[in-house]
Design a protein around this motif. Structure first.
Motif, PDB file in Angstrom:
ATOM      1  N   ASP A 230     -37.403  -8.929  54.144  1.00 40.10           N
ATOM      2  CA  ASP A 230     -36.062  -9.466  54.307  1.00 40.10           C
ATOM      3  C   ASP A 230     -35.081  -8.351  53.965  1.00 40.10           C
ATOM      4  N   MET A 231     -33.807  -8.536  54.313  1.00 40.67           N
ATOM      5  CA  MET A 231     -32.840  -7.447  54.195  1.00 40.67           C
ATOM      6  C   MET A 231     -32.642  -6.999  52.750  1.00 40.67           C
ATOM      7  N   GLU A 232     -32.615  -7.932  51.813  1.00 41.72           N
ATOM      8  CA  GLU A 232     -32.418  -7.568  50.405  1.00 41.72           C
ATOM      9  C   GLU A 232     -33.561  -6.702  49.885  1.00 41.72           C
ATOM     10  N   THR A 233     -34.789  -7.018  50.299  1.00 41.98           N
ATOM     11  CA  THR A 233     -35.945  -6.233  49.861  1.00 41.98           C
ATOM     12  C   THR A 233     -35.884  -4.825  50.430  1.00 41.98           C
ATOM     13  N   VAL A 234     -35.495  -4.706  51.705  1.00 41.04           N
ATOM     14  CA  VAL A 234     -35.374  -3.378  52.320  1.00 41.04           C
ATOM     15  C   VAL A 234     -34.345  -2.539  51.570  1.00 41.04           C
ATOM     16  N   ILE A 235     -33.173  -3.113  51.295  1.00 45.77           N
ATOM     17  CA  ILE A 235     -32.125  -2.373  50.583  1.00 45.77           C
ATOM     18  C   ILE A 235     -32.605  -1.962  49.191  1.00 45.77           C
ATOM     19  N   ALA A 236     -33.230  -2.887  48.465  1.00 45.35           N
ATOM     20  CA  ALA A 236     -33.713  -2.590  47.112  1.00 45.35           C
ATOM     21  C   ALA A 236     -34.737  -1.461  47.127  1.00 45.35           C
ATOM     22  N   GLN A 237     -35.633  -1.461  48.128  1.00 47.77           N
ATOM     23  CA  GLN A 237     -36.633  -0.391  48.209  1.00 47.77           C
ATOM     24  C   GLN A 237     -36.009   0.934  48.640  1.00 47.77           C
ATOM     25  N   MET A 238     -34.979   0.861  49.466  1.00 42.69           N
ATOM     26  CA  MET A 238     -34.300   2.081  49.906  1.00 42.69           C
ATOM     27  C   MET A 238     -33.590   2.786  48.759  1.00 42.69           C
ATOM     28  N   VAL A 239     -32.821   2.025  47.982  1.00 48.25           N
ATOM     29  CA  VAL A 239     -31.960   2.640  46.969  1.00 48.25           C
ATOM     30  C   VAL A 239     -32.566   2.597  45.572  1.00 48.25           C
ATOM     31  N   GLY A 240     -33.682   1.876  45.413  1.00 48.66           N
ATOM     32  CA  GLY A 240     -34.334   1.810  44.110  1.00 48.66           C
ATOM     33  C   GLY A 240     -33.653   0.876  43.132  1.00 48.66           C
ATOM     34  N   ARG A 241     -32.703   0.085  43.663  1.00 50.94           N
ATOM     35  CA  ARG A 241     -31.989  -0.872  42.809  1.00 50.94           C
ATOM     36  C   ARG A 241     -31.362  -1.911  43.718  1.00 50.94           C
ATOM     37  N   LYS A 242     -30.913  -2.991  43.128  1.00 47.40           N
ATOM     38  CA  LYS A 242     -30.250  -4.037  43.907  1.00 47.40           C
ATOM     39  C   LYS A 242     -28.748  -3.795  43.902  1.00 47.40           C
ATOM     40  N   LEU A 243     -28.128  -3.796  45.103  1.00 43.99           N
ATOM     41  CA  LEU A 243     -26.684  -3.648  45.191  1.00 43.99           C
ATOM     42  C   LEU A 243     -26.038  -5.035  45.117  1.00 43.99           C
ATOM     43  N   GLU A 244     -25.256  -5.245  44.065  1.00 50.86           N
ATOM     44  CA  GLU A 244     -24.681  -6.566  43.843  1.00 50.86           C
ATOM     45  C   GLU A 244     -23.506  -6.854  44.771  1.00 50.86           C
ATOM     46  N   ASN A 245     -22.724  -5.818  45.079  1.00 54.38           N
ATOM     47  CA  ASN A 245     -21.517  -6.039  45.870  1.00 54.38           C
ATOM     48  C   ASN A 245     -21.358  -4.882  46.842  1.00 54.38           C
ATOM     49  N   ASN A 246     -21.427  -5.171  48.137  1.00 50.54           N
ATOM     50  CA  ASN A 246     -21.349  -4.111  49.142  1.00 50.54           C
ATOM     51  C   ASN A 246     -19.971  -3.482  49.236  1.00 50.54           C
ATOM     52  N   TYR A 247     -18.933  -4.234  48.859  1.00 53.27           N
ATOM     53  CA  TYR A 247     -17.563  -3.749  49.006  1.00 53.27           C
ATOM     54  C   TYR A 247     -16.833  -3.849  47.664  1.00 53.27           C
ATOM     55  N   PRO A 248     -16.722  -2.725  46.951  1.00 52.65           N
ATOM     56  CA  PRO A 248     -16.136  -2.742  45.598  1.00 52.65           C
ATOM     57  C   PRO A 248     -14.614  -2.710  45.616  1.00 52.65           C
ATOM     58  N   LYS A 249     -14.028  -3.550  46.436  1.00 53.19           N
ATOM     59  CA  LYS A 249     -12.566  -3.593  46.557  1.00 53.19           C
ATOM     60  C   LYS A 249     -11.940  -4.092  45.251  1.00 53.19           C
ATOM     61  N   GLU A 250     -10.838  -3.459  44.845  1.00 51.34           N
ATOM     62  CA  GLU A 250     -10.112  -3.877  43.647  1.00 51.34           C
ATOM     63  C   GLU A 250      -8.666  -4.197  44.006  1.00 51.34           C
ATOM     64  N   GLU A 251      -8.063  -5.049  43.221  1.00 51.56           N
ATOM     65  CA  GLU A 251      -6.639  -5.318  43.386  1.00 51.56           C
ATOM     66  C   GLU A 251      -5.866  -4.151  42.775  1.00 51.56           C
ATOM     67  N   VAL A 252      -5.089  -3.478  43.598  1.00 52.73           N
ATOM     68  CA  VAL A 252      -4.317  -2.312  43.172  1.00 52.73           C
ATOM     69  C   VAL A 252      -2.839  -2.599  43.417  1.00 52.73           C
ATOM     70  N   GLU A 253      -1.997  -2.154  42.509  1.00 55.43           N
ATOM     71  CA  GLU A 253      -0.562  -2.359  42.677  1.00 55.43           C
ATOM     72  C   GLU A 253      -0.068  -1.636  43.921  1.00 55.43           C
ATOM     73  N   ILE A 254       0.557  -2.367  44.823  1.00 50.13           N
ATOM     74  CA  ILE A 254       1.071  -1.794  46.066  1.00 50.13           C
ATOM     75  C   ILE A 254       2.512  -1.346  45.841  1.00 50.13           C
ATOM     76  N   GLY A 255       2.811  -0.097  46.195  1.00 53.81           N
ATOM     77  CA  GLY A 255       4.142   0.461  45.985  1.00 53.81           C
ATOM     78  C   GLY A 255       5.003   0.419  47.232  1.00 53.81           C
ATOM     79  N   GLU A 256       5.996   1.326  47.265  1.00 53.84           N
ATOM     80  CA  GLU A 256       6.912   1.350  48.400  1.00 53.84           C
ATOM     81  C   GLU A 256       6.244   2.015  49.608  1.00 53.84           C
ATOM     82  N   LYS A 257       6.932   1.926  50.740  1.00 53.11           N
ATOM     83  CA  LYS A 257       6.397   2.536  51.963  1.00 53.11           C
ATOM     84  C   LYS A 257       6.278   4.043  51.797  1.00 53.11           C
ATOM     85  N   ILE A 258       5.101   4.547  52.172  1.00 57.95           N
ATOM     86  CA  ILE A 258       4.870   5.990  52.121  1.00 57.95           C
ATOM     87  C   ILE A 258       4.863   6.588  53.524  1.00 57.95           C
ATOM     88  N   LEU A 259       4.529   5.730  54.514  1.00 54.13           N
ATOM     89  CA  LEU A 259       4.483   6.161  55.916  1.00 54.13           C
ATOM     90  C   LEU A 259       4.993   5.032  56.801  1.00 54.13           C
TER      91      LEU A 259
END
Length: 498
Positions: A230-259
């Motif tokens: 199954d996909m989780e087993t393949v990933i665990a064997q590939m990286v040698g560990r279990k990845l808990e969260n594929n996307y480590p997105k964080e809430e960051v303070e958004i400032g003024e327009k830069i572009l």
């Protein structure tokens, strides 16, 4: 007759400071798709290059139909019935489509001259059979990465080989083209052709593969039939560990327009494109191949000209007619074609990273090498570049580490705006995770990031807002709470949105 077509027995290969492969053994059966899964740097591409005759193993042997073979070049491999689609597209931009099909295998007339008439006829036949509308005389530099990838696939299949190695064949093609490729693979299987399939897109692996071998740190971990994984087993064997969260997105303070980009147009490429980016924000650009996303970014960065429009950085209208203009305005871009635009493969890590910042190390008429080495080391450590030393040639690094070298080069310039076009193309889940974490770090530092990606899950997982393009125009803007693959695809295909 045995059902085993290819046997890899006790193959080992070392490079200076790196044991790339260690006593690797597995078998590939006739008429089977055998997937090789592993992180970047696991040794997959090295192993495939040995099978294709590009590298010589330090020890071990290869057997075809039970007979030992000594493969000494790709041309020899082709004669033995082996063809390979490479992960990195090593094409010559000035070469035409027809030349690329027959390079190294030119048909000759009775006088020993290249038979250009035969080349033209065979090229037209190949293109016609595949429904591709390219002219044989079109230069590769005038095609997209997707076009070139499809031509590479067609070229490999056209050799009538009995063993075809596909190293990330779908990394730069559309879903429609993926469906066409998978249809070809199924037809090849029915004819008894053996396919070695390498992909970091595990959903593809589980769709097309019959057997899966896991490779980690140059060592075979296990081989199983697909249905026993199954996909989780393949990933665990590939990286040698279990990845808990594929996307480590964080809430960051958004400032003024830069572009801010207003009414940006380029004839035949994109029309009236307007968008903005704020400090600490990650915005995404979604759309099908040909939607104009890359073309907008290339023009914004000064690689290509544009006809009309205004670019505003930090509240000031700026003219960007060259890459230098862009860098001078603290804007940098990572191209989707890292081999052509991102790295100098035959130079080492130090030279690649410091290339855009050499002036900071030159004063009193001298290049201060010690300071250069110390600074490059600091940035490479910060980007977690994995290599024996700074003198390692970049071409010997995995795709993920090459991408981190490019990021180190970009960050040494200390940009305010970072454009990332397909930043995780052709790299594994572990390396992707590291790239995502770096993106979050850059956002925390107040930089603005633009992410162009064909992988909707990573746009949804990493972005604060997503612009959707179709036919050269922005057709939708979604806030984070509105994200869904279905909604994005409705915009991208110009369907009515409810």
């Amino acid at each position: 007759m045995s059902d085993v077509k290819l046997t890899i027995r006790n193959i080992s290969k070392a490079f200076p400071g790196v044991q790339a492969l260690n006593n690797v053994s597995f078998e590939v059966k006739r008429g089977v798709v055998h997937a090789i899964c592993g992180e970047n740097g696991a040794g997959k591409s090295t192993l495939m290059k040995i099978i294709n005759g590009i590298y010589k193993p330090d020890s071990g042997e290869i057997l075809i139909d039970g007979k030992p073979v000594n493969i000494n070049s790709p041309i020899h491999a082709r004669k033995l019935g082996i063809a390979m689609i490479h992960q990195e597209l090593n094409y010559m931009p000035e070469m035409t489509v027809e030349e690329s099909f027959f390079v190294g295998n030119w048909p000759k007339d009775r006088y020993g001259k290249v038979n250009w008439k035969e080349i033209r006829e065979r090229t037209l036949e190949l293109l016609r059979n595949e429904g591709l509308n390219y002219s044989p005389t079109t230069k590769l530099k005038d095609l997209s990465i997707s076009d070139i990838q499809m031509l590479e696939i067609l070229k490999a299949v056209s050799y009538n080989s009995q063993i075809i190695i596909m190293d990330e064949p779908t990394s730069a093609i559309t879903q429609k083209e993926v469906d066409i490729l998978f249809g070809k693979i199924r037809n090849l299987k029915a004819k008894g052709v053996s396919i070695i399939y390498i992909s970091h897109k595990l959903d593809e692996v589980f769709e097309i593969a019959d057997e899966i071998t896991i490779l980690r740190d140059g060592v075979i971990i296990e081989t199983r039939k697909k249905e026993n994984y199954d996909m989780e087993t393949v990933i665990a064997q590939m990286v040698g560990r279990k990845l808990e969260n594929n996307y480590p997105k964080e809430e960051v303070e958004i400032g003024e327009k830069i572009l801010e980009v207003k009414n940006f147009s380029s004839s035949g490429k994109f029309q009236d494109v307007s968008f903005y980016l704020r400090k600490g924000e990650i915005i995404g650009f979604a759309g099908l191949m040909g939607a104009g996303r890359t073309e907008v970014m290339r023009a914004l960065f000064g690689l290509d000209p544009y006809d009309t429009g205004e670019i505003i950085i930090d509240g000031k209208s700026v003219k960007i007619n060259s890459v230098k203009n862009s860098i001078d305005n603290n804007m940098i871009m990572i191209s989707e074609d890292r081999r052509r635009y991102g790295i100098i493969p035959v130079r080492d890590i130090k030279e690649n990273v410091s290339l855009s910042s050499l002036k900071r190390f030159i004063y009193n008429g001298y290049l201060h090498k010690r300071e250069e080495v110390e600074t490059v080391t600091e940035y490479c450590n910060s980007m977690n570049v994995k290599a024996p030393n700074l003198e390692t040639l970049v071409e010997n690094l995995s795709g993920g580490n090459q991408q981190k070298v490019i990021l180190a080069k970009c960050m040494m310039i200390d940009p305010k705006i970072l454009i990332m076009d397909e930043p995780t193309r052709g790299i594994d889940v572990g390396a992707k995770y590291e790239i995502y974490k770096l993106m979050v770090r850059f956002a925390r530092e107040g930089k603005g990031l633009i992410m162009v990606s064909s992988e909707l899950p990573e746009l949804i997982g990493m972005c604060d807002r997503i612009y959707v393009m179709a036919k050269g125009k922005i057709v939708g803007e979604l806030q984070r709470g509105e994200f869904s693959q279905e909604r994005i695809m409705k915009h991208a295909t110009a369907l009515n949105i409810n």
